[in-house]
Design an enzyme around this catalytic site. Sequence first.
Site, PDB file in Angstrom:
ATOM      1  N   MET A  18      -7.138  14.380   2.536  1.00 20.85           N
ATOM      2  CA  MET A  18      -6.111  13.961   1.573  1.00 20.85           C
ATOM      3  C   MET A  18      -4.746  14.016   2.269  1.00 20.85           C
ATOM      4  SD  MET A  18      -7.328  15.488  -2.098  1.00 20.85           S
ATOM      5  CE  MET A  18      -7.907  17.074  -1.545  1.00 20.85           C
ATOM      6  N   CYS A 102      -8.615   3.581   2.801  1.00 17.35           N
ATOM      7  CA  CYS A 102      -7.278   3.740   2.210  1.00 17.35           C
ATOM      8  C   CYS A 102      -6.845   2.422   1.540  1.00 17.35           C
ATOM      9  CB  CYS A 102      -6.271   4.169   3.281  1.00 17.35           C
ATOM     10  SG  CYS A 102      -4.629   4.399   2.574  1.00 17.35           S
ATOM     11  N   ASN A 202     -19.051  10.372  -2.479  1.00 18.52           N
ATOM     12  CA  ASN A 202     -17.693  10.774  -2.863  1.00 18.52           C
ATOM     13  C   ASN A 202     -17.226  10.008  -4.104  1.00 18.52           C
ATOM     14  OD1 ASN A 202     -14.471   9.805  -1.829  1.00 18.52           O
ATOM     15  ND2 ASN A 202     -14.915  11.907  -2.447  1.00 18.52           N
ATOM     16  N   ASP A 204     -15.163  11.444  -7.987  1.00 14.68           N
ATOM     17  CA  ASP A 204     -15.324  12.055  -9.308  1.00 14.68           C
ATOM     18  C   ASP A 204     -16.309  13.216  -9.324  1.00 14.68           C
ATOM     19  OD1 ASP A 204     -13.540  10.159 -10.100  1.00 14.68           O
ATOM     20  OD2 ASP A 204     -15.020   8.841 -11.025  1.00 14.68           O
ATOM     21  N   GLY A 226     -12.518  15.768  -3.373  1.00 13.24           N
ATOM     22  CA  GLY A 226     -11.093  15.625  -3.100  1.00 13.24           C
ATOM     23  C   GLY A 226     -10.247  16.271  -4.175  1.00 13.24           C
ATOM     24  N   ARG A 227      -9.866  15.452  -5.173  1.00  8.88           N
ATOM     25  CA  ARG A 227      -8.870  15.896  -6.155  1.00  8.88           C
ATOM     26  C   ARG A 227      -9.245  17.178  -6.882  1.00  8.88           C
ATOM     27  NH1 ARG A 227      -8.800  10.351  -9.124  1.00  8.88           N
ATOM     28  NH2 ARG A 227     -10.940  10.510  -8.359  1.00  8.88           N
TER      29      ARG A 227
HETATM   30  C1  LIG Z   1      -3.503  12.742  -2.497  1.00  9.75           C
HETATM   31  C2  LIG Z   1      -4.659  12.023  -1.865  1.00  9.75           C
HETATM   32  C3  LIG Z   1      -4.602  11.699  -0.527  1.00  9.75           C
HETATM   33  C4  LIG Z   1      -5.684  11.041   0.069  1.00  9.75           C
HETATM   34  N1  LIG Z   1      -5.650  10.793   1.431  1.00  9.75           N
HETATM   35  C5  LIG Z   1      -6.743  10.292   2.052  1.00  9.75           C
HETATM   36  C6  LIG Z   1      -6.794  10.194   3.477  1.00  9.75           C
HETATM   37  O1  LIG Z   1      -5.876  10.589   4.194  1.00  9.75           O
HETATM   38  N2  LIG Z   1      -7.917   9.664   4.033  1.00  9.75           N
HETATM   39  C7  LIG Z   1      -8.979   9.237   3.262  1.00  9.75           C
HETATM   40  O2  LIG Z   1      -9.980   8.766   3.809  1.00  9.75           O
HETATM   41  N3  LIG Z   1      -8.956   9.351   1.929  1.00  9.75           N
HETATM   42  C8  LIG Z   1      -7.881   9.872   1.314  1.00  9.75           C
HETATM   43  N4  LIG Z   1      -7.897  10.049  -0.036  1.00  9.75           N
HETATM   44  C9  LIG Z   1      -9.102   9.709  -0.806  1.00  9.75           C
HETATM   45  C10 LIG Z   1     -10.011  10.947  -0.955  1.00  9.75           C
HETATM   46  O3  LIG Z   1     -10.463  11.396   0.304  1.00  9.75           O
HETATM   47  C11 LIG Z   1     -11.221  10.633  -1.868  1.00  9.75           C
HETATM   48  O4  LIG Z   1     -11.955   9.595  -1.294  1.00  9.75           O
HETATM   49  C12 LIG Z   1     -10.809  10.233  -3.265  1.00  9.75           C
HETATM   50  O5  LIG Z   1      -9.791  11.071  -3.786  1.00  9.75           O
HETATM   51  C13 LIG Z   1     -12.022  10.250  -4.225  1.00  9.75           C
HETATM   52  O6  LIG Z   1     -12.586  11.533  -4.273  1.00  9.75           O
HETATM   53  P1  LIG Z   1     -12.304  12.544  -5.512  1.00  9.75           P
HETATM   54  O7  LIG Z   1     -12.712  11.834  -6.771  1.00  9.75           O
HETATM   55  O8  LIG Z   1     -13.161  13.741  -5.201  1.00  9.75           O
HETATM   56  O9  LIG Z   1     -10.841  12.849  -5.494  1.00  9.75           O
HETATM   57  C14 LIG Z   1      -6.824  10.678  -0.674  1.00  9.75           C
HETATM   58  C15 LIG Z   1      -6.845  10.991  -2.034  1.00  9.75           C
HETATM   59  C16 LIG Z   1      -5.795  11.662  -2.631  1.00  9.75           C
HETATM   60  C17 LIG Z   1      -5.884  12.008  -4.099  1.00  9.75           C
END
Ligand SMILES: Cc1cc2nc3c(=O)[nH]c(=O)nc-3n(C[C@H](O)[C@H](O)[C@H](O)COP(=O)(O)O)c2cc1C
Length: 339
Positions: A18, A102, A202, A204, A226-227
């Site tokens: 992230m 991204c 990955n 949710d 992630g979140r």
């Molecule tokens: C604040 C933030 C920054 C993120 N930065 C990246 C990143 O640098 N590289 C990447 O591959 N994904 C990035 N993501 C995406 C997350 O790795 C992940 O794929 C996405 O949040 C979905 O997963 P989650 O539902 O568990 O949050 C970012 C997400 C968030 C919320």
Amino acid sequence: MWKIGDVEIDNRVVVAPMAGVSNAAFRTIVKEQGAGLVVCEMISDKALLFHNPKTLKMLHIEPEEYPLSIQILGGETKTMVEAAKYIAKNTDAAIIDINMGCPVPKVTNNESGSKFLKNPDHIYEVVSQVVDAVDKPVTVKMRCGWDKAHYYPVETALAAQKAGAKMIAMHGRTREQMYRGQADWNILKKVREALSIPFVANGDIRTPIDAKNALEITGADAVMVGRAALGNPWVIHQMVHYLETGEMLADPSPAEKISQAIDHLNRLIQLKGEEVAVKEFRKLSSYYLKGLPGSAKYKETLHTQVEAIPMIQLLKQCGSEAQERLDLRQYQLNHKNEE
Ligand SMILES: Cc1cc2nc3c(=O)[nH]c(=O)nc-3n(C[C@H](O)[C@H](O)[C@H](O)COP(=O)(O)O)c2cc1C
């Protein structure tokens, strides 16, 4: 235990990269909470090759983070290869990950991030050249498509596998969706079935039950979170524990949450100095305070802080007030039962 190339991963919970969050401060915390693998925030290939001082600092790794994956971002084969070589030579990263997910226009306008999802041949070209250039396992993190008209989840994953990727992590949303709607775990299952290399699901995955369900539905080797870990690193421990034992651990008390928040701030200060750390922690503090009774008024004040000591005092006050409110609620509840 499972493996990415020859790198052993202890359990099935991976913490997602992230940007602005996944630095050594955050990563060491989630690692202490038991994450099997942590991934560094994305690092621009060109910024790295220009030796941008801020970018070079992003390569800081603590020994306890092993095995760590460093993620690179870029759209041109030559600079991606050079960036991967630089990381292989100058860091202790165990794995090099390529960002193909991204969604931000600044990134996709440069043919990088999720722009790759429109073109499996481009994926093959970049991944195969990076794989040839380094002797560490190369992995790919992608979304399941660009939009409904450019939706090739299986083809893009197979292109990366054919090019020599040793693991693929897929977020079950298209680029067009950004973070709207629900991640599609059913498409992740189809991708899993098409691949012979390890696959990480990955999107949710917020609770231990989500982690279990996502593993069952998709058949993935691991989940990537992630979140849900923002301001809530214990969820990683809760997930690992639940997957291993079926037992659900309780959430931490307000005092434990605040003490973790202060610990996070202190690690950031060590990493970036007080001024930058306090600024960055303004937003992070809101995540830690989420759900604490009475915390709304503290959030605003925390967002204006410029020094660590007053920030820490506010966090402590907020924690004490939250505990008092919870105790009062409990007292009222007990009292009501007695009537
Ligand atoms: C604040 C933030 C920054 C993120 N930065 C990246 C990143 O640098 N590289 C990447 O591959 N994904 C990035 N993501 C995406 C997350 O790795 C992940 O794929 C996405 O949040 C979905 O997963 P989650 O539902 O568990 O949050 C970012 C997400 C968030 C919320």
